[in-house]
Every structure is written in structure tokens, then in C-alpha cells.
Design a protein around this motif. Structure first.
Motif, short mmCIF file in Angstrom:
data_model
loop_
_atom_site.label_atom_id
_atom_site.label_comp_id
_atom_site.label_asym_id
_atom_site.label_seq_id
_atom_site.Cartn_x
_atom_site.Cartn_y
_atom_site.Cartn_z
N ASP A 48 0.85 -1.19 0.00
CA ASP A 48 0.00 0.00 0.00
C ASP A 48 0.89 1.24 0.00
OD1 ASP A 48 -2.62 1.42 0.52
OD2 ASP A 48 -1.52 2.01 2.32
N HIS A 49 0.47 2.25 -0.74
CA HIS A 49 1.20 3.52 -0.77
C HIS A 49 0.81 4.37 0.44
CE1 HIS A 49 1.34 2.35 -5.03
NE2 HIS A 49 2.38 3.15 -5.15
N PHE A 50 1.82 4.89 1.20
CA PHE A 50 1.53 5.86 2.27
C PHE A 50 0.86 7.08 1.63
CE2 PHE A 50 5.16 3.87 4.59
CZ PHE A 50 4.50 3.58 5.77
N THR A 51 1.54 7.67 0.67
CA THR A 51 0.96 8.76 -0.12
C THR A 51 0.36 8.09 -1.34
OG1 THR A 51 2.66 10.32 0.60
CG2 THR A 51 1.41 10.89 -1.40
N PRO A 52 -0.96 8.16 -1.52
CA PRO A 52 -1.60 7.44 -2.62
C PRO A 52 -0.98 7.76 -3.98
CG PRO A 52 -3.26 8.35 -1.15
CD PRO A 52 -1.93 8.92 -0.72
N TRP A 53 -0.92 6.76 -4.83
CA TRP A 53 -0.36 6.90 -6.17
C TRP A 53 -1.11 7.99 -6.94
CZ3 TRP A 53 -1.60 6.36 -11.32
CH2 TRP A 53 -0.53 6.21 -12.19
N ARG A 54 -2.41 8.02 -6.80
CA ARG A 54 -3.21 9.00 -7.54
C ARG A 54 -2.93 10.43 -7.10
NH1 ARG A 54 -7.03 7.44 -3.70
NH2 ARG A 54 -7.78 9.24 -2.56
N ASP A 55 -2.34 10.58 -5.88
CA ASP A 55 -1.99 11.90 -5.37
C ASP A 55 -0.51 12.21 -5.57
OD1 ASP A 55 -4.62 12.20 -4.53
OD2 ASP A 55 -4.20 11.58 -2.47
N GLY A 56 0.14 11.44 -6.41
CA GLY A 56 1.55 11.69 -6.72
C GLY A 56 2.53 10.84 -5.93
N GLY A 57 2.02 9.91 -5.12
CA GLY A 57 2.90 9.03 -4.36
C GLY A 57 3.68 8.10 -5.29
N ARG A 58 4.96 7.97 -5.00
CA ARG A 58 5.82 7.12 -5.83
C ARG A 58 5.73 5.67 -5.38
NH1 ARG A 58 10.29 9.55 -8.32
NH2 ARG A 58 10.16 7.63 -9.51
N THR A 59 5.99 4.77 -6.30
CA THR A 59 6.03 3.34 -6.00
C THR A 59 7.46 3.00 -5.62
OG1 THR A 59 4.22 3.00 -7.54
CG2 THR A 59 5.43 1.05 -6.89
N THR A 60 7.83 3.41 -4.39
CA THR A 60 9.17 3.21 -3.86
C THR A 60 9.08 2.53 -2.50
OG1 THR A 60 9.17 5.36 -2.76
CG2 THR A 60 10.05 5.28 -5.02
N ILE A 61 10.19 2.00 -2.05
CA ILE A 61 10.21 1.32 -0.75
C ILE A 61 9.87 2.28 0.38
CG2 ILE A 61 12.68 1.60 -0.29
CD1 ILE A 61 12.57 -1.40 0.71
N GLU A 62 10.24 3.56 0.24
CA GLU A 62 9.96 4.55 1.27
C GLU A 62 8.47 4.88 1.37
OE1 GLU A 62 13.98 4.72 -0.24
OE2 GLU A 62 12.14 5.18 -1.31
N ASN A 63 7.73 4.63 0.30
CA ASN A 63 6.30 4.96 0.27
C ASN A 63 5.43 3.70 0.37
OD1 ASN A 63 4.19 6.88 0.10
ND2 ASN A 63 3.91 6.42 -2.06
N CYS A 64 6.01 2.60 0.84
CA CYS A 64 5.29 1.33 0.91
C CYS A 64 5.06 0.91 2.35
CB CYS A 64 6.08 0.25 0.19
SG CYS A 64 5.29 -1.38 0.18
N GLN A 65 3.87 0.40 2.60
CA GLN A 65 3.57 -0.28 3.84
C GLN A 65 2.81 -1.55 3.48
OE1 GLN A 65 0.99 1.95 6.44
NE2 GLN A 65 -0.42 2.48 4.79
N MET A 66 2.99 -2.58 4.27
CA MET A 66 2.29 -3.83 4.02
C MET A 66 1.07 -3.92 4.93
SD MET A 66 3.79 -5.29 1.54
CE MET A 66 3.28 -7.00 1.54
N LEU A 67 -0.08 -4.19 4.31
CA LEU A 67 -1.33 -4.30 5.03
C LEU A 67 -1.95 -5.66 4.76
CD1 LEU A 67 -2.97 -0.85 4.14
CD2 LEU A 67 -1.49 -1.39 6.07
N CYS A 68 -2.70 -6.17 5.75
CA CYS A 68 -3.47 -7.38 5.48
C CYS A 68 -4.59 -7.01 4.50
CB CYS A 68 -4.03 -7.97 6.77
SG CYS A 68 -5.31 -6.99 7.59
N ARG A 69 -5.13 -7.98 3.84
CA ARG A 69 -6.16 -7.71 2.83
C ARG A 69 -7.35 -6.96 3.42
NH1 ARG A 69 -5.87 -13.63 -0.07
NH2 ARG A 69 -3.87 -13.26 -1.10
N GLU A 70 -7.78 -7.36 4.61
CA GLU A 70 -8.94 -6.71 5.22
C GLU A 70 -8.69 -5.24 5.49
OE1 GLU A 70 -11.63 -7.02 9.26
OE2 GLU A 70 -10.70 -8.86 8.51
#
Length: 91
Positions: free
Chosen positions: A61-83
Motif C-alpha cells: 500500500d502507498h503511504f501517499t496514494p499513487w493518484r496523489d503523486g505518491g511514488r512506488t518506492t520502498i519509502e512509500n510502501c507499507q504492508m497491510l493485510c487484505r482486510e
């Protein structure tokens, strides 16, 4: 044959040239290499509920959403369970 990755990269070049926003050069989905590293860093736990999950039951999951300009980088990633990821949506 052109794969989905190549199609997304080609489609992202035009918006990047027009706007200069580098996030258009990123694919929206996190590659497994990044997701696995973040999952390990989080000790196999969901960043929201804190429960432990096997990797295959987690989503990047993107901390800063992709649609809001968040990059697909390790710094902007968090892992969430599906729910939690479904509940969070685009918030």
C-alpha cells in the motif's frame, strides 16, 4: 508481445513530459522485491491492525496514494493485510 509493465511505462511517459511529475514513470503496483523487504521490516505484521500474516496474505500500500503523486518506492510502501487494505481504500 508487450507486457502490462511496458504498456504502463509507455502510457506514463506522456503525462510525465506534460507535467514533470515523476510518479507517472512508476508502475502503480509494488514489485515483490519491495513488498518482501517491507514485510520483513514490519516483522510480518500489518501496519494498521498489527496482526501477523504470511506474505501471501499481505498487500503493498502507498503511504501517499499513487493518484496523489505518491511514488512506488520502498519509502512509500507499507504492508497491510487484505482486510485492512480494503477498509482503507484510497484514504
Amino acid at each position: 508481445m508487450i507486457g502490462d509493465d511496458e504498456i504502463q511505462k509507455q502510457q506514463g511517459i506522456i503525462p510525465y513530459v506534460l507535467t514533470g511529475d515523476k510518479h507517472y514513470l512508476d508502475l502503480r503496483a509494488f514489485p515483490d522485491k519491495i513488498k518482501l523487504a517491507v514485510w520483513e521490516k514490519q516483522n510480518h505484521k500489518c501496519a494498521i491492525c498489527g496482526k501477523e500474516f504470511d506474505y501471501q496474505f499481505m498487500e503493498g500500500d502507498h503511504f501517499t496514494p499513487w493518484r496523489d503523486g505518491g511514488r512506488t518506492t520502498i519509502e512509500n510502501c507499507q504492508m497491510l493485510c487484505r482486510e485492512c487494505n480494503r477498509r482503507k481504500g484510497g484514504k
